[in-house]
Write an enzyme that holds these catalytic residues in place. Structure first.
Site, short mmCIF file in Angstrom:
data_model
loop_
_atom_site.label_atom_id
_atom_site.label_comp_id
_atom_site.label_asym_id
_atom_site.label_seq_id
_atom_site.Cartn_x
_atom_site.Cartn_y
_atom_site.Cartn_z
CB SER A 49 39.84 81.52 80.22
OG SER A 49 40.20 81.85 78.88
CE1 TYR B 234 45.52 80.75 81.42
CE2 TYR B 234 44.16 80.52 79.46
CZ TYR B 234 44.47 81.19 80.62
OH TYR B 234 43.74 82.29 80.99
N1 LIG Z 1 44.07 88.60 79.87
C1 LIG Z 1 43.40 87.64 79.25
O1 LIG Z 1 43.35 87.58 78.02
C2 LIG Z 1 42.67 86.61 80.05
C3 LIG Z 1 41.70 85.85 79.40
C4 LIG Z 1 41.02 84.88 80.11
C5 LIG Z 1 41.31 84.68 81.45
N2 LIG Z 1 42.27 85.42 82.05
C6 LIG Z 1 42.57 85.14 83.46
O2 LIG Z 1 42.49 86.31 84.22
C7 LIG Z 1 43.34 86.19 85.36
C8 LIG Z 1 44.19 87.44 85.45
O3 LIG Z 1 45.06 87.49 84.35
P1 LIG Z 1 45.58 88.87 83.70
O4 LIG Z 1 45.20 88.85 82.30
O5 LIG Z 1 45.22 90.00 84.55
O6 LIG Z 1 47.17 88.61 83.70
P2 LIG Z 1 48.32 89.14 84.66
O7 LIG Z 1 48.38 90.63 84.63
O8 LIG Z 1 49.54 88.36 84.30
O9 LIG Z 1 47.81 88.74 86.11
C9 LIG Z 1 48.03 87.48 86.68
C10 LIG Z 1 48.35 87.71 88.15
O10 LIG Z 1 48.49 86.44 88.78
C11 LIG Z 1 49.52 86.54 89.74
N3 LIG Z 1 50.10 85.22 89.97
C12 LIG Z 1 50.67 84.38 89.09
N4 LIG Z 1 51.14 83.30 89.69
C13 LIG Z 1 50.85 83.46 91.02
C14 LIG Z 1 51.11 82.66 92.17
N5 LIG Z 1 51.77 81.50 92.11
N6 LIG Z 1 50.66 83.12 93.38
C15 LIG Z 1 50.00 84.31 93.46
N7 LIG Z 1 49.77 85.10 92.41
C16 LIG Z 1 50.20 84.68 91.19
C17 LIG Z 1 50.55 87.48 89.09
O11 LIG Z 1 51.30 88.17 90.09
P3 LIG Z 1 52.75 87.70 90.61
O12 LIG Z 1 53.50 87.21 89.40
O13 LIG Z 1 53.28 88.93 91.24
O14 LIG Z 1 52.48 86.65 91.61
C18 LIG Z 1 49.65 88.46 88.35
O15 LIG Z 1 49.40 89.62 89.13
C19 LIG Z 1 44.14 84.90 85.16
O16 LIG Z 1 43.56 83.86 85.89
C20 LIG Z 1 43.98 84.64 83.68
O17 LIG Z 1 44.12 83.28 83.36
C21 LIG Z 1 42.94 86.40 81.40
#
Ligand SMILES: NC(=O)c1ccc[n+]([C@@H]2O[C@H](COP(=O)([O-])OP(=O)(O)OC[C@H]3O[C@@H](n4cnc5c(N)ncnc54)[C@H](OP(=O)(O)O)[C@@H]3O)[C@@H](O)[C@H]2O)c1
Length: 247
Positions: free
Chosen positions: A138, A151
């Site tokens: 991130s 986080y």
């Molecule tokens: N969106 C942003 O602004 C942003 C910025 C920087 C970095 N990121 C990173 O990008 C990645 C994806 O995030 P996103 O923005 O796409 O959010 P998101 O839609 O909430 O995706 C996160 C995914 O992680 C899965 N997950 C959570 N806990 C888990 C577990 N214990 N085991 C397996 N799967 C799990 C969730 O699915 P289930 O709940 O079904 O398991 C969900 O599909 C993350 O690592 C996040 O930190 C996002």
């Protein structure tokens, strides 16, 4: 990373960034496996895509990670690419004693998750051609959001771990860091409609353009995240933290 002919595992592929990456890599001619906890979400990602496969995985459970790793290699022996994308983000007030449940879960999922899954699959990956590990960190790995202290710390730690992994696996497995800026997903409630975050489509489009570069950049950073990535070098960390604290 080659662009087609891979067999790619994407954790957290049931929503957000993981879902869109799964579909884009599929359309380039790759076999994709999406893994997460919520059955409906991961099956929705796969629906209508011949070669996206959904599997159950909770990266927070060590025994479960081992079980999953065995099963995925049995079902998909060609597996050569792993995206450690699953993550959670919680806002927290760290100025007074509190329940540490959220903080513990963030460390377990965001940091120990990729460490455990990589450990469970690294020996297999080394047997494949063109093996690659992509860790999703991130912009907050480089400038912490004070309201999401744990986080941000997990992402800074994952950045550090990724550097070590790349160094140790040099010549054997390619290691890439994907560094998203704030993107409109439901990572935190309401974020998919929050201003100041990058629209998901635009983010994925730019990311896939960067993946087309050969060799793939070690860090896949879209323009929007570069000021954060370079903040320390540019002497901007304090200024950006002030901005984040007042958001
Ligand atoms: N969106 C942003 O602004 C942003 C910025 C920087 C970095 N990121 C990173 O990008 C990645 C994806 O995030 P996103 O923005 O796409 O959010 P998101 O839609 O909430 O995706 C996160 C995914 O992680 C899965 N997950 C959570 N806990 C888990 C577990 N214990 N085991 C397996 N799967 C799990 C969730 O699915 P289930 O709940 O079904 O398991 C969900 O599909 C993350 O690592 C996040 O930190 C996002």
């Amino acid at each position: 990373m080659k662009l087609s002919g891979n067999t790619i595992l994407i954790t957290g592929g049931g929503s957000g960034i993981g879902r869109e990456l799964a579909r884009r890599w599929h359309d380039l001619g790759n076999t994709v496996i999406v893994a997460g906890r919520t059955r409906d979400a991961r099956e929705e990602t796969a629906q209508g895509y011949d070669n996206i496969h959904a599997m159950t995985l909770d990266v927070a459970q060590p025994g479960e990670v081992e079980r999953f790793a065995k099963e995925v290699v049995e079902r998909f022996p060609e597996l050569n690419a792993v995206f450690n994308n699953a993550g959670i983000m919680k806002y927290e007030d760290i100025t007074a004693s509190r329940d540490l449940g959220d903080a513990t879960a963030e460390v377990t999922i965001n940091l120990l998750g990729p460490i455990r899954l990589t450990d469970a699959l690294v020996d297999h990956l080394k047997t494949r051609d063109n093996p690659v590990i992509v860790n999703v960190t991130s912009g907050l790995a480089f400038v912490p959001q004070p309201k999401a202290a744990t986080y941000s710390a997990t992402k800074a730690a994952l950045h550090s771990y990724t550097l070590s992994l790349r160094q140790q696996l040099k010549g054997s497995i390619e290691v890439i860091e994907l560094v998203p800026p704030g993107v409109q997903t439901e990572l935190t409630p309401g974020q998919s409609e929050r201003e100041g975050y990058m629209p998901l489509d635009a983010y994925i489009e730019e990311v896939m353009t960067l993946f087309q570069q050969q060799p793939t950049p070690e860090e896949v950073c879209v323009e929007f995240v570069r000021p954060f990535r370079n903040a320390e070098k540019d002497g901007k960390v304090g200024e950006f933290m002030e901005m984040l604290a007042n958001r």
